[in-house]
Design a protein around this motif. Structure first.
Motif, PDB file in Angstrom:
ATOM      1  N   LEU A  37       0.826  -1.204   0.000  1.00 12.73           N
ATOM      2  CA  LEU A  37       0.000   0.000   0.000  1.00 12.73           C
ATOM      3  C   LEU A  37       0.860   1.254   0.000  1.00 12.73           C
ATOM      4  O   LEU A  37       0.589   2.215  -0.728  1.00 12.73           O
ATOM      5  N   ALA A  38       1.904   1.267   0.816  1.00 15.94           N
ATOM      6  CA  ALA A  38       2.787   2.428   0.892  1.00 15.94           C
ATOM      7  C   ALA A  38       3.495   2.685  -0.428  1.00 15.94           C
ATOM      8  O   ALA A  38       3.788   3.831  -0.777  1.00 15.94           O
ATOM      9  N   ALA A  39       3.770   1.617  -1.171  1.00 14.67           N
ATOM     10  CA  ALA A  39       4.477   1.762  -2.441  1.00 14.67           C
ATOM     11  C   ALA A  39       3.574   2.264  -3.551  1.00 14.67           C
ATOM     12  O   ALA A  39       4.050   2.822  -4.540  1.00 14.67           O
ATOM     13  N   GLU A  40       2.255   2.103  -3.392  1.00 13.04           N
ATOM     14  CA  GLU A  40       1.341   2.396  -4.497  1.00 13.04           C
ATOM     15  C   GLU A  40       0.495   3.643  -4.288  1.00 13.04           C
ATOM     16  O   GLU A  40      -0.186   4.077  -5.209  1.00 13.04           O
ATOM     17  N   GLN A  41       0.512   4.239  -3.106  1.00 12.24           N
ATOM     18  CA  GLN A  41      -0.275   5.458  -2.876  1.00 12.24           C
ATOM     19  C   GLN A  41       0.383   6.259  -1.768  1.00 12.24           C
ATOM     20  O   GLN A  41       1.266   5.776  -1.066  1.00 12.24           O
ATOM     21  N   ASP A  42      -0.036   7.527  -1.660  1.00  8.00           N
ATOM     22  CA  ASP A  42       0.649   8.420  -0.727  1.00  8.00           C
ATOM     23  C   ASP A  42      -0.137   8.687   0.554  1.00  8.00           C
ATOM     24  O   ASP A  42       0.159   9.623   1.284  1.00  8.00           O
ATOM     25  N   ARG A  43      -1.138   7.861   0.845  1.00  4.10           N
ATOM     26  CA  ARG A  43      -1.867   7.991   2.099  1.00  4.10           C
ATOM     27  C   ARG A  43      -1.184   7.178   3.184  1.00  4.10           C
ATOM     28  O   ARG A  43      -0.537   6.165   2.925  1.00  4.10           O
ATOM     29  N   ALA A  44      -1.323   7.638   4.403  1.00  2.00           N
ATOM     30  CA  ALA A  44      -0.782   6.879   5.523  1.00  2.00           C
ATOM     31  C   ALA A  44      -1.557   5.571   5.688  1.00  2.00           C
ATOM     32  O   ALA A  44      -2.720   5.469   5.294  1.00  2.00           O
ATOM     33  N   VAL A  45      -0.902   4.595   6.253  1.00  2.00           N
ATOM     34  CA  VAL A  45      -1.524   3.293   6.487  1.00  2.00           C
ATOM     35  C   VAL A  45      -1.386   2.950   7.967  1.00  2.00           C
ATOM     36  O   VAL A  45      -0.275   2.911   8.505  1.00  2.00           O
ATOM     37  N   GLU A  46      -2.511   2.737   8.624  1.00  2.20           N
ATOM     38  CA  GLU A  46      -2.501   2.344  10.033  1.00  2.20           C
ATOM     39  C   GLU A  46      -2.765   0.853  10.143  1.00  2.20           C
ATOM     40  O   GLU A  46      -3.686   0.326   9.503  1.00  2.20           O
ATOM     41  N   VAL A  47      -1.970   0.166  10.928  1.00  2.00           N
ATOM     42  CA  VAL A  47      -2.128  -1.275  11.126  1.00  2.00           C
ATOM     43  C   VAL A  47      -2.398  -1.551  12.604  1.00  2.00           C
ATOM     44  O   VAL A  47      -1.689  -1.050  13.480  1.00  2.00           O
ATOM     45  N   ARG A  48      -3.407  -2.344  12.858  1.00  2.00           N
ATOM     46  CA  ARG A  48      -3.713  -2.767  14.223  1.00  2.00           C
ATOM     47  C   ARG A  48      -3.839  -4.283  14.241  1.00  2.00           C
ATOM     48  O   ARG A  48      -4.511  -4.869  13.385  1.00  2.00           O
ATOM     49  N   VAL A  49      -3.176  -4.920  15.184  1.00  3.59           N
ATOM     50  CA  VAL A  49      -3.277  -6.368  15.352  1.00  3.59           C
ATOM     51  C   VAL A  49      -4.064  -6.654  16.623  1.00  3.59           C
ATOM     52  O   VAL A  49      -3.718  -6.167  17.704  1.00  3.59           O
ATOM     53  N   VAL A  50      -5.127  -7.422  16.493  1.00  2.00           N
ATOM     54  CA  VAL A  50      -5.992  -7.776  17.619  1.00  2.00           C
ATOM     55  C   VAL A  50      -5.667  -9.194  18.069  1.00  2.00           C
ATOM     56  O   VAL A  50      -5.699 -10.133  17.276  1.00  2.00           O
ATOM     57  N   GLU A  51      -5.334  -9.355  19.338  1.00  2.00           N
ATOM     58  CA  GLU A  51      -5.093 -10.662  19.934  1.00  2.00           C
ATOM     59  C   GLU A  51      -6.374 -11.107  20.641  1.00  2.00           C
ATOM     60  O   GLU A  51      -6.742 -10.572  21.699  1.00  2.00           O
ATOM     61  N   LEU A  52      -7.067 -12.094  20.073  1.00  2.00           N
ATOM     62  CA  LEU A  52      -8.335 -12.522  20.664  1.00  2.00           C
ATOM     63  C   LEU A  52      -8.153 -13.163  22.027  1.00  2.00           C
ATOM     64  O   LEU A  52      -9.086 -13.162  22.849  1.00  2.00           O
TER      65      LEU A  52
END
Length: 219
Positions: A37-52
């Protein structure tokens, strides 16, 4: 001007141990999707990992009472509002884990409609790899999500393996699935603004992922 709000990726890990190979696979898939995503567009990308595993008691209480805790409600909202979802479960008794299923039982059946999802699972041996097709993919089809073509199964022997002339190694499969998820997210996020600004008049516009599947007869 294009929207400046960040794209949101949420990875749901149903691993029970700590550290967990399920969490590790979720992290690597999220990294692959974010990198593309970062390589193809200039918007920031937020990642969240949920541990169930951290929400197990809250999930059980919600199933019997019908009332989610504040933390569980916030997690469900994060999943349903994400631009892209990664769902990873360990294999228990030839299927997804009970914790994984219990969490998604709490999701409204229409809340994931059209949402791009990458599916993954971990297990002790490669014998259980079909769990992705006979269990996870039907579950998310019921939830009306759009699952990307490549799903990733990681057996114990896959970690550190580069594959052979017949089989892609785990890193290659992660990159492919992450790339497909990124393409699906961009297709869903950009198609609306592109039409509004007339970018499809004389310029290449991103075709929504759902439309691509429909044109291939895969919807």
């Amino acid at each position: 001007m294009f929207a400046t709000t960040p794209l949101r990726l949420v990875a749901v890990s149903a691993g029970l141990s700590q550290p967990s190979s399920t969490r590790l696979l979720a992290d690597r898939l999220a990294h692959a999707a974010r990198e593309r995503l970062a390589a193809e567009q200039d918007r920031a990308v937020e990642v969240r990992v949920v541990e169930l595993r951290d929400l197990a008691v809250d999930i059980a209480h919600h199933l019997v009472s019908g009332f989610p805790s504040t933390g569980l409600r916030e997690t469900i909202d994060a999943v349903t509002e994400a631009d892209g979802l990664i769902a990873v479960t360990p294999v228990f008794t030839a299927s997804y884990s009970g914790l994984f299923k219990s969490f998604f039982d709490l999701i409204d059946p229409t809340a994931l409609t059209g949402k791009p999802v990458a599916l993954a699972a971990t297990g002790g041996t490669a014998r259980h790899s079909l769990v992705l097709e006979h269990a996870l993919r039907p579950l998310f089809a019921y939830l009306r999500a759009v699952t990307v073509p490549t799903s990733v199964y990681a057996a114990s022997e896959d970690w550190g393996s580069s594959g052979d002339e017949y089989t892609e190694g785990l890193p290659s499969r992660i990159r492919r699935a992450g790339g497909e998820l990124a393409s699906a997210v961009l297709g869903r996020a950009v198609s609306g603004p592109a039409r509004a600004k007339g970018l499809d008049d004389g310029e290449d516009a991103v075709v929504p992922f759902e439309q691509q599947l429909a044109e291939l007869g895969l919807d």
